[in-house]
Write a protein that holds these residues in place. Structure first.
Motif, PDB file in Angstrom:
ATOM      1  N   UNK A 190       0.843  -1.178   0.000  1.00  0.00           N
ATOM      2  CA  UNK A 190       0.000   0.000   0.000  1.00  0.00           C
ATOM      3  C   UNK A 190       0.894   1.249   0.000  1.00  0.00           C
ATOM      4  N   UNK A 191       0.608   2.152  -0.906  1.00  0.00           N
ATOM      5  CA  UNK A 191       1.356   3.403  -1.005  1.00  0.00           C
ATOM      6  C   UNK A 191       0.584   4.517  -0.308  1.00  0.00           C
ATOM      7  N   UNK A 192       1.267   5.239   0.550  1.00  0.00           N
ATOM      8  CA  UNK A 192       0.678   6.411   1.203  1.00  0.00           C
ATOM      9  C   UNK A 192       1.046   7.635   0.380  1.00  0.00           C
ATOM     10  N   UNK A 193       0.104   8.555   0.250  1.00  0.00           N
ATOM     11  CA  UNK A 193       0.346   9.791  -0.491  1.00  0.00           C
ATOM     12  C   UNK A 193       0.058  10.970   0.436  1.00  0.00           C
ATOM     13  N   UNK A 194       1.015  11.883   0.505  1.00  0.00           N
ATOM     14  CA  UNK A 194       0.892  13.050   1.372  1.00  0.00           C
ATOM     15  C   UNK A 194       1.179  14.295   0.536  1.00  0.00           C
ATOM     16  N   UNK A 195       0.317  15.285   0.638  1.00  0.00           N
ATOM     17  CA  UNK A 195       0.560  16.596   0.037  1.00  0.00           C
ATOM     18  C   UNK A 195       0.667  17.591   1.183  1.00  0.00           C
ATOM     19  N   UNK A 196       1.827  18.242   1.292  1.00  0.00           N
ATOM     20  CA  UNK A 196       2.036  19.276   2.301  1.00  0.00           C
ATOM     21  C   UNK A 196       1.910  20.631   1.619  1.00  0.00           C
ATOM     22  N   UNK A 197       1.126  21.505   2.203  1.00  0.00           N
ATOM     23  CA  UNK A 197       0.881  22.837   1.646  1.00  0.00           C
ATOM     24  C   UNK A 197       1.382  23.870   2.635  1.00  0.00           C
ATOM     25  N   UNK A 198       2.210  24.778   2.153  1.00  0.00           N
ATOM     26  CA  UNK A 198       2.686  25.870   3.011  1.00  0.00           C
ATOM     27  C   UNK A 198       1.593  26.926   3.120  1.00  0.00           C
ATOM     28  N   UNK A 199       1.521  27.623   4.254  1.00  0.00           N
ATOM     29  CA  UNK A 199       0.458  28.614   4.443  1.00  0.00           C
ATOM     30  C   UNK A 199       0.618  29.816   3.530  1.00  0.00           C
ATOM     31  N   UNK A 200      -0.483  30.512   3.325  1.00  0.00           N
ATOM     32  CA  UNK A 200      -0.480  31.740   2.540  1.00  0.00           C
ATOM     33  C   UNK A 200       0.295  32.828   3.295  1.00  0.00           C
ATOM     34  N   UNK A 231       6.785   8.606   9.806  1.00  0.00           N
ATOM     35  CA  UNK A 231       6.669   7.162  10.006  1.00  0.00           C
ATOM     36  C   UNK A 231       5.199   6.778  10.184  1.00  0.00           C
ATOM     37  N   UNK A 232       4.460   7.553  10.977  1.00  0.00           N
ATOM     38  CA  UNK A 232       3.022   7.295  11.144  1.00  0.00           C
ATOM     39  C   UNK A 232       2.288   7.452   9.818  1.00  0.00           C
ATOM     40  N   UNK A 233       2.654   8.483   9.055  1.00  0.00           N
ATOM     41  CA  UNK A 233       1.988   8.749   7.783  1.00  0.00           C
ATOM     42  C   UNK A 233       2.160   7.591   6.807  1.00  0.00           C
ATOM     43  N   UNK A 234       3.225   6.818   6.962  1.00  0.00           N
ATOM     44  CA  UNK A 234       3.445   5.660   6.100  1.00  0.00           C
ATOM     45  C   UNK A 234       2.381   4.601   6.230  1.00  0.00           C
ATOM     46  N   UNK A 235       1.615   4.639   7.320  1.00  0.00           N
ATOM     47  CA  UNK A 235       0.537   3.661   7.504  1.00  0.00           C
ATOM     48  C   UNK A 235      -0.833   4.222   7.134  1.00  0.00           C
ATOM     49  N   UNK A 236      -0.895   5.480   6.726  1.00  0.00           N
ATOM     50  CA  UNK A 236      -2.174   6.080   6.329  1.00  0.00           C
ATOM     51  C   UNK A 236      -2.641   5.455   5.021  1.00  0.00           C
ATOM     52  N   UNK A 237      -3.929   5.217   4.928  1.00  0.00           N
ATOM     53  CA  UNK A 237      -4.495   4.770   3.665  1.00  0.00           C
ATOM     54  C   UNK A 237      -5.072   5.982   2.942  1.00  0.00           C
ATOM     55  N   UNK A 238      -5.009   5.947   1.638  1.00  0.00           N
ATOM     56  CA  UNK A 238      -5.524   7.076   0.866  1.00  0.00           C
ATOM     57  C   UNK A 238      -4.589   8.267   0.928  1.00  0.00           C
TER      58      UNK A 238
END
Length: 193
Positions: free
Chosen positions: A1-11, A126-133
Motif C-alpha cells: 500500500x502506497x501512502x500519499x501526502x501533500x504538504x501545503x505551506x500557508x499563505x 513514520x506514522x503517515x506511512x501507515x495512512x491509507x488514501x
C-alpha cells in the motif's frame, strides 16, 4: 500500500513577509484571498490536517478544507525568539544566530534544535506511512523542509537550503519507510487567456 501526502505551506502573513518568527499573527488579506481562489484545486483526500498555527488553520479554512488540527505538525519551536524578526535577533545575538544556522544540534533560543525538530517530524512521517488514501496537510514551511530532508536522506544542515514559498504544494509518496518526493508547485487557479 502506497501512502500519499501533500504538504501545503500557508499563505502570506505579516510575520512571513517581515521574516519574523511566527507569533500567531493572521494571514494578510491578499494571502487569504489567494488561498480562497485556490480552493478546489487540491485532489480529494481521505484525511485533511493542519498544523496548529494560526496561519496554517486560516489557510486550510480558506482552501475549503475540513482539516483536523495535528499538534505533531507544529513548526519549529524557536523559544524566546518567537515574535522577533531575524534581523533583530541577528543584531542582538549574532553568534547565537550563526551557530543556530550552522549547527543542527544548536538551540540557543531555548526551543528545539533543527535536529530535534527533524526527528519529531520524522516520527510523524513514520506514522503517515501507515495512512491509507491521500493526506493533505497545511503546515509551516519548516515542516516541509524537515520532511524533505528526511525523505531525501539529506544531512540536517540541508534544512536551511530548501526554500518553501507561500501556498505551495509538495507531494510525498511511499511505503515501508521509503518515500519519494514530488517537487512543489504553486496553488494558483488556471488563468483564462
Amino acid at each position: 500500500m502506497t501512502s500519499r501526502v501533500i504538504l501545503i505551506s500557508p499563505a502570506m502573513s505579516v510575520a512571513l513577509r517581515e521574516a519574523r518568527f511566527d507569533d500567531g499573527c493572521p494571514l494578510e488579506d491578499g494571502g487569504a484571498a489567494r488561498a480562497r481562489s485556490a480552493a478546489g484545486l487540491l485532489p480529494r483526500a481521505a484525511r485533511e490536517l493542519t498544523g496548529p498555527g494560526v496561519r496554517c488553520r486560516q489557510t486550510a479554512s480558506a482552501l475549503g478544507l475540513d482539516a483536523e488540527k495535528a499538534p505533531g505538525l507544529a513548526g519549529l519551536d524557536v523559544g524566546r525568539w518567537r515574535g522577533r524578526t531575524l534581523a533583530e535577533v541577528s543584531a542582538a545575538e549574532p553568534e547565537a544566530v550563526a551557530g543556530w544556522l550552522s549547527d543542527p544540534a544548536a538551540a540557543p533560543h531555548g526551543g528545539e534544535s533543527v535536529r530535534e525538530f527533524c526527528g519529531r517530524i520524522a516520527n510523524w512521517l513514520t506514522q503517515a506511512g501507515s495512512f491509507t488514501g491521500r493526506t493533505v496537510a497545511v503546515v509551516e514551511p519548516d515542516v516541509v523542509r524537515a520532511v524533505t530532508v528526511r525523505v531525501l536522506g539529506a544531512p540536517e544542515a540541508a534544512f536551511w537550503r530548501i526554500d518553501v514559498p507561500p501556498l505551495h504544494a509538495v507531494g510525498f509518496s511511499g511505503r515501508a519507510g521509503r518515500w519519494n518526493l514530488t517537487p512543489g508547485r504553486p496553488l494558483d487557479p488556471p488563468h483564462d487567456h
